[in-house]
Design a protein around this motif. Sequence first.
Motif, PDB file in Angstrom:
ATOM      1  N   PRO A  67       0.837  -1.203   0.000  1.00 39.31           N
ATOM      2  CA  PRO A  67       0.000   0.000   0.000  1.00 39.31           C
ATOM      3  C   PRO A  67       0.878   1.261   0.000  1.00 39.31           C
ATOM      4  CG  PRO A  67      -0.674  -1.530   1.737  1.00 39.31           C
ATOM      5  CD  PRO A  67       0.567  -2.066   1.123  1.00 39.31           C
ATOM      6  N   PRO A  68       0.346   2.389  -0.451  1.00 38.93           N
ATOM      7  CA  PRO A  68       1.140   3.615  -0.566  1.00 38.93           C
ATOM      8  C   PRO A  68       1.699   4.120   0.752  1.00 38.93           C
ATOM      9  CG  PRO A  68      -1.108   3.951  -1.383  1.00 38.93           C
ATOM     10  CD  PRO A  68      -1.005   2.557  -0.918  1.00 38.93           C
ATOM     11  N   HIS A  69       1.140   3.792   1.870  1.00 38.50           N
ATOM     12  CA  HIS A  69       1.620   4.306   3.140  1.00 38.50           C
ATOM     13  C   HIS A  69       2.831   3.547   3.663  1.00 38.50           C
ATOM     14  CE1 HIS A  69      -1.238   1.132   4.233  1.00 38.50           C
ATOM     15  NE2 HIS A  69      -0.521   0.959   5.316  1.00 38.50           N
ATOM     16  N   TRP A  70       3.322   2.565   2.953  1.00 38.64           N
ATOM     17  CA  TRP A  70       4.508   1.795   3.388  1.00 38.64           C
ATOM     18  C   TRP A  70       5.765   2.444   2.924  1.00 38.64           C
ATOM     19  CZ3 TRP A  70       3.694  -4.186   3.244  1.00 38.64           C
ATOM     20  CH2 TRP A  70       2.771  -4.515   4.200  1.00 38.64           C
TER      21      TRP A  70
END
Length: 70
Positions: A67-70
């Motif tokens: 996911p983009p928040h990683w």
Amino acid sequence: MNEQDEARLVRLEELVAHQQAAIEDLSRQLTESWRETDKLRRELARLNDRFQDIEDATGGPPANQPPPHW
């Protein structure tokens, strides 16, 4: 026929009538379940086809990315 035999015969006839009603009820339920299952299978096949069409139109499933928040 004596009273004991007649009472036994009546009980047996009542039992057969109840079992016949139960069998008919179960048969109706089974028929309805088969109809519902068939309907759901057709719907699932239709949705699978739509999903496959969408994947084909977009170039396949998305890559397995975090996911983009990683």
